[in-house]
Design a protein around this motif. Structure first.
Motif, PDB file in Angstrom:
ATOM      1  N   PHE A 147       0.836  -1.200   0.000  1.00 17.38           N
ATOM      2  CA  PHE A 147       0.000   0.000   0.000  1.00 17.38           C
ATOM      3  C   PHE A 147       0.871   1.250   0.000  1.00 17.38           C
ATOM      4  O   PHE A 147       1.957   1.252   0.590  1.00 17.38           O
ATOM      5  N   LEU A 148       0.356   2.285  -0.673  1.00 12.80           N
ATOM      6  CA  LEU A 148       1.036   3.586  -0.641  1.00 12.80           C
ATOM      7  C   LEU A 148       0.249   4.451   0.320  1.00 12.80           C
ATOM      8  O   LEU A 148      -0.987   4.458   0.292  1.00 12.80           O
ATOM      9  N   TYR A 149       0.961   5.190   1.157  1.00 10.50           N
ATOM     10  CA  TYR A 149       0.231   5.957   2.173  1.00 10.50           C
ATOM     11  C   TYR A 149       0.857   7.319   2.413  1.00 10.50           C
ATOM     12  O   TYR A 149       2.090   7.478   2.368  1.00 10.50           O
ATOM     13  N   SER A 150      -0.008   8.282   2.663  1.00 13.21           N
ATOM     14  CA  SER A 150       0.458   9.580   3.150  1.00 13.21           C
ATOM     15  C   SER A 150      -0.484  10.059   4.241  1.00 13.21           C
ATOM     16  O   SER A 150      -1.674  10.281   3.985  1.00 13.21           O
ATOM     17  N   SER A 151       0.060  10.204   5.428  1.00 13.99           N
ATOM     18  CA  SER A 151      -0.741  10.720   6.546  1.00 13.99           C
ATOM     19  C   SER A 151      -1.055  12.185   6.334  1.00 13.99           C
ATOM     20  O   SER A 151      -2.042  12.697   6.852  1.00 13.99           O
TER      21      SER A 151
ATOM     22  N   GLY B  61      -3.552  11.990   3.017  1.00 11.07           N
ATOM     23  CA  GLY B  61      -4.660  11.019   3.085  1.00 11.07           C
ATOM     24  C   GLY B  61      -4.611   9.964   1.985  1.00 11.07           C
ATOM     25  O   GLY B  61      -5.524   9.142   1.862  1.00 11.07           O
ATOM     26  N   THR B  62      -3.543   9.965   1.209  1.00 10.89           N
ATOM     27  CA  THR B  62      -3.387   8.943   0.162  1.00 10.89           C
ATOM     28  C   THR B  62      -3.442   7.546   0.779  1.00 10.89           C
ATOM     29  O   THR B  62      -2.788   7.299   1.791  1.00 10.89           O
ATOM     30  N   GLY B  63      -4.216   6.670   0.177  1.00 12.65           N
ATOM     31  CA  GLY B  63      -4.241   5.272   0.614  1.00 12.65           C
ATOM     32  C   GLY B  63      -5.220   4.971   1.733  1.00 12.65           C
ATOM     33  O   GLY B  63      -5.374   3.811   2.119  1.00 12.65           O
ATOM     34  N   LYS B  64      -5.906   5.979   2.234  1.00 12.83           N
ATOM     35  CA  LYS B  64      -6.823   5.733   3.363  1.00 12.83           C
ATOM     36  C   LYS B  64      -7.936   4.755   2.994  1.00 12.83           C
ATOM     37  O   LYS B  64      -8.251   3.838   3.746  1.00 12.83           O
ATOM     38  N   LYS B  65      -8.490   4.946   1.806  1.00 10.71           N
ATOM     39  CA  LYS B  65      -9.610   4.082   1.417  1.00 10.71           C
ATOM     40  C   LYS B  65      -9.134   2.640   1.255  1.00 10.71           C
ATOM     41  O   LYS B  65      -9.777   1.705   1.757  1.00 10.71           O
TER      42      LYS B  65
END
Ligand SMILES: Nc1nc2c(ncn2[C@@H]2O[C@H](COP(=O)(O)OP(=O)(O)OP(=O)(O)O)[C@@H](O)[C@H]2O)c(=O)[nH]1
Ligand SMILES: [Mg+2]
Length: 201
Positions: free
Chosen positions: A179-183, A186-190
């Motif tokens: 998964f790719l995420y950015s806190s 909000g990237t990847g939250k879904k």
């Protein structure tokens, strides 16, 4: 089927901090654990995924989370924030204490349903990341990788980061378990919310 709505309205509360194994919660709920190097963004992940500001304490200085922190979601499952590893400045005594605590946690026979191994997308996995992966495999704990802080990368660099993960951990399914995420953005939250819902099904 629980919906995405569950997370938007999730009731997440701090449950307990564990410094020694006998402090582990007695209740036997499913546990989803966050692990990875110090400073990769584990605590920030909790805050952003559950729309909290300051529930999990974060810091720009590595080594912020020093105990195993339990959060309880909807009274139904635990999110477990592990202290990060690989922070050079901690003393040997502190490092040994950390190692013992983490090992006994993984072998405590708890209902660890899934581990999210967070890796800073700007950096290649370290020897300690490789060890953690081996450890999770041996302990038979299902695992996904979250590449964090993707807001700091260009698209081409993100693709490169995914490629590196594939090279290091060839057995991980890129489609389902990276998964790719950015806190921050909000990237990847879904995607992560959906994944957690699948884990809990
Ligand atoms: N740009 C950016 N910074 C982030 C992101 N996630 C976390 N950070 C920053 O990275 C630093 C470390 O974040 P933490 O969440 O405290 O990291 P941790 O993995 O819990 O660290 P330990 O508790 O030391 O194991 C903080 O300064 C955060 O603001 C992100 O997605 N993007
Ligand atoms: Mg932390």
């Amino acid at each position: 089927m629980v919906t995405l709505f569950l997370f938007m309205k999730a009731d997440i509360k701090f449950h307990t901090s564990v410094h020694i194994t006998k402090q582990l919660p007695k209740e036997n709920l499913k546990e989803i654990v966050l692990c990875g190097r110090s400073n990769v963004g584990k605590s920030s992940f909790i805050n952003s995924l559950f729309n909290q500001k300051n529930l999990a304490k974060t810091s720009s200085h590595p080594g912020k989370t020093k105990s195993i922190n339990y959060y309880i979601v909807n009274g139904n499952f635990y999110i477990v924030d592990l202290p990060g590893f690989g922070y050079a400045k901690v003393s040997k005594t502190e490092r040994d204490r950390w190692q013992k605590l983490i090992e006994s946690y993984f072998f405590s026979g708890r209902e660890i349903t899934h581990a999210f191994h967070l890796i800073d997308s700007r950096h290649s996995p370290t020897q300690l990341d490789i060890l953690l992966q081996q450890f999770l495999l041996e302990a038979n704990i299902p695992c996904s990788i979250i590449l964090t802080k993707v807001d700091k990368l260009k698209q081409s660099e993100i693709s490169h980061s995914k490629k590196i993960v594939k090279e290091y951990f060839s057995y991980i399914n890129i489609e389902d378990d990276v998964f790719l995420y950015s806190s921050v953005k909000g990237t990847g939250k879904k995607q992560l919310t959906d994944k957690i819902l699948r884990i809990l099904e």
